[in-house]
Scaffold this motif. Structure first.
Motif, short mmCIF file in Angstrom:
data_model
loop_
_atom_site.label_atom_id
_atom_site.label_comp_id
_atom_site.label_asym_id
_atom_site.label_seq_id
_atom_site.Cartn_x
_atom_site.Cartn_y
_atom_site.Cartn_z
N ALA A 40 0.88 -1.15 0.02
CA ALA A 40 0.00 -0.07 0.05
C ALA A 40 0.90 1.47 -0.10
CB ALA A 40 -0.69 -0.08 1.21
N ASP A 41 0.49 2.19 -0.77
CA ASP A 41 0.97 3.51 -0.88
C ASP A 41 0.06 4.51 -0.32
OD1 ASP A 41 3.37 3.03 -2.52
OD2 ASP A 41 1.85 2.51 -4.05
N VAL A 42 -1.11 4.40 -0.20
CA VAL A 42 -2.04 5.14 0.40
C VAL A 42 -3.25 4.41 1.05
CG1 VAL A 42 -3.73 7.15 -0.14
CG2 VAL A 42 -1.61 7.09 -1.36
N VAL A 43 -3.77 4.80 2.12
CA VAL A 43 -4.87 4.29 2.64
C VAL A 43 -6.20 5.40 2.69
CG1 VAL A 43 -5.79 3.54 4.87
CG2 VAL A 43 -3.47 2.64 4.08
N VAL A 44 -7.10 4.84 2.31
CA VAL A 44 -8.59 5.82 2.25
C VAL A 44 -9.44 5.11 2.99
CG1 VAL A 44 -10.13 6.80 0.81
CG2 VAL A 44 -7.62 6.88 0.01
N GLY A 45 -10.08 6.03 3.94
CA GLY A 45 -11.19 5.41 4.73
C GLY A 45 -11.01 5.44 6.26
N LEU A 46 -9.84 5.82 6.61
CA LEU A 46 -9.57 5.79 8.16
C LEU A 46 -10.17 7.09 8.71
CD1 LEU A 46 -5.95 4.40 8.92
CD2 LEU A 46 -7.96 3.46 9.02
N ASP A 47 -10.95 7.12 9.87
CA ASP A 47 -11.95 8.35 10.15
C ASP A 47 -11.16 8.88 11.57
OD1 ASP A 47 -12.69 7.18 12.52
OD2 ASP A 47 -14.87 6.79 11.87
N ASN A 48 -11.71 10.03 12.16
CA ASN A 48 -11.19 10.82 13.29
C ASN A 48 -11.16 9.92 14.59
OD1 ASN A 48 -13.92 11.15 12.57
ND2 ASN A 48 -14.03 12.61 14.14
N TYR A 49 -11.68 8.89 14.61
CA TYR A 49 -11.71 7.78 15.79
C TYR A 49 -11.02 6.87 15.64
CZ TYR A 49 -15.88 10.87 16.49
OH TYR A 49 -16.55 11.88 16.33
N ASN A 50 -10.27 6.47 14.60
CA ASN A 50 -9.21 5.44 14.79
C ASN A 50 -7.93 5.97 14.49
OD1 ASN A 50 -9.68 5.41 11.83
ND2 ASN A 50 -10.96 3.51 11.91
N GLN A 51 -7.57 7.28 14.01
CA GLN A 51 -6.44 7.94 13.71
C GLN A 51 -5.32 7.66 14.90
OE1 GLN A 51 -7.55 11.65 12.46
NE2 GLN A 51 -6.94 12.67 14.60
N GLU A 52 -5.94 7.92 16.09
CA GLU A 52 -4.86 7.71 17.12
C GLU A 52 -3.93 6.32 17.23
OE1 GLU A 52 -4.71 7.41 22.20
OE2 GLU A 52 -6.36 6.78 20.99
N GLU A 53 -4.88 5.23 16.89
CA GLU A 53 -4.25 4.02 16.89
C GLU A 53 -3.45 3.73 15.64
OE1 GLU A 53 -5.82 -0.49 17.40
OE2 GLU A 53 -7.15 1.08 17.16
N ALA A 54 -3.99 4.37 14.65
CA ALA A 54 -3.40 4.14 13.16
C ALA A 54 -1.95 4.83 13.42
CB ALA A 54 -3.91 4.89 12.24
N GLU A 55 -1.81 6.27 14.00
CA GLU A 55 -0.65 6.94 14.13
C GLU A 55 0.32 6.06 15.02
OE1 GLU A 55 0.81 11.26 15.08
OE2 GLU A 55 -1.39 10.87 15.64
N LYS A 56 -0.22 5.69 16.09
CA LYS A 56 0.78 4.88 16.86
C LYS A 56 1.41 3.73 16.16
CE LYS A 56 -1.28 5.82 21.40
NZ LYS A 56 -2.15 5.39 22.48
N SER A 57 0.91 3.23 15.12
CA SER A 57 1.20 2.06 14.58
C SER A 57 2.83 2.34 13.67
CB SER A 57 0.57 1.54 13.18
OG SER A 57 0.24 2.50 12.37
N GLY A 58 2.87 3.69 13.63
CA GLY A 58 4.13 4.17 12.98
C GLY A 58 4.12 3.60 11.31
#
Length: 334
Positions: A82-100
């Motif tokens: 994947a180069d881009v992810v489309v569809g994460l929202d403002n309620y799972n971005q915290e967990e997504a950001e922590k993934s690095g």
């Protein structure tokens, strides 16, 4: 043309073709399946983007929902395509950001026009909407004026989505836990369960059940009536207006950090282009994140929603969501 000249011409043409192909760069986009469906925004955004950037080619990989998509990305880790992810929202971005797994985008946030201030440099909004319960005004003459009234009104049958599998259902989970205290929310879920027809896996099946007349209200988006009005010329469907305000969902795109891909940067930025915004708004039936004229009905709702009361959910985190989900599951299994 002589054989020698013909041979030289074909060699030159072959070299030119290889050169053009070498310049073409693929953008692998992970997203949810409704985005890439025939009626979704994805195919139209892809076509428009590739017209503006002929050196770039978009390849979609679709998943059943954004949660499944993110879990797949985490499983692949640095080996992801994947180069881009489309569809994460403002309620799972915290967990997504922590993934690095994600890198900052290169888009000027001054372009954004949202009901709340957006400062995040990794996740770029591309549409937004408020959750709301939808009803048929011919069947429900006295709609509830608050979430508490909806919970208490056992004369109204409702349908909503499972917060474990649906971002819309997760919206109700957040909503309930902002309206009710920690001590009262379990009892509220029990009251709601008494006049809940079904808790569906996703939005499509639950909204379809509502349209078949299986419930008085269904959890969806404030924008849902616009679909019926603009595309079906039906005006009987309305969204509830709750006194305490609604819960905002902001859908985002993000660059995967693993790959250096100029076309991926172009694609993320293109989602804010007026042409892309038009496709996203009309096909996702959401609202634009920039100041742009899309369609009179959508434009009017955007103007209203920019000033409509929303519940402050900026402090919602993954730990809270897991705790709230556990209470919901325990309550419904009693």
């Amino acid at each position: 043309m002589s054989r020698l000249n013909t041979s030289l011409f074909l060699t030159a043409l072959s070299t030119l073709s290889l050169s053009v192909l070498a310049q073409t760069q693929t953008v692998n986009v992970y997203t949810y399946d409704s985005f890439t469906s025939d009626w979704g925004a994805g195919p139209k955004v892809k076509k428009a983007f590739e017209t503006h950037f002929p050196q770039c080619q978009v390849n979609f990989t679709a998943f059943g929902d954004s949660g499944t998509m993110f879990n797949r990305l985490r499983l692949e880790g640095k080996k992801t395509k994947a180069d881009v992810v489309v569809g994460l929202d403002n309620y799972n971005q915290e967990e997504a950001e922590k993934s690095g797994l994600f890198a900052p985008h290169k888009v000027d946030l001054a372009k954004l026009s949202l009901p709340i201030e957006w400062k995040h440099q990794i996740f770029l909004p591309y549409d937004f909407g408020q959750f709301a319960f939808i009803y048929d005004k011919a069947k429900v003459q006295q709609p509830p004026k608050s979430l508490k009234e909806l919970v208490e009104r056992d004369d109204l049958n409702v349908i909503y989505q499972d917060p474990r599998t649906s971002s819309v259902g997760r919206g109700l989970l957040i909503w309930m836990n902002h309206v009710y205290s920690e001590n009262d929310v379990a009892q509220a879920w029990q009251k709601l369960a008494k006049h809940t027809v079904t808790v569906g896996k996703g939005w499509s099946d639950t909204y379809g059940a509502f349209l078949k007349g299986e419930a008085d209200l269904v959890l969806s988006y404030h924008t849902s009536p616009l679909y019926h009005l603009v595309f079906e010329q039906k005006d009987q469907y309305l969204a509830t207006e709750f006194a305490e305000g609604g819960v905002l969902q902001i859908e985002t795109a993000a660059r995967v950090a693993q790959h250096d891909n100029a076309c991926a940067d172009h694609f993320v930025a293109f989602l804010l282009h007026p042409e892309a915004q038009t496709h996203l708004v009309k096909n996702n039936v959401m609202l634009p994140v920039i100041d742009a004229s899309i369609e009179p009905h959508f434009d009017a709702l955007k103007a209203t929603q920019m000033h409509t009361k929303v519940i402050d959910t900026s402090n919602v985190n993954a730990t809270q969501l897991k705790k709230w989900l556990a209470v919901w599951q325990t309550t419904l299994t009693k």
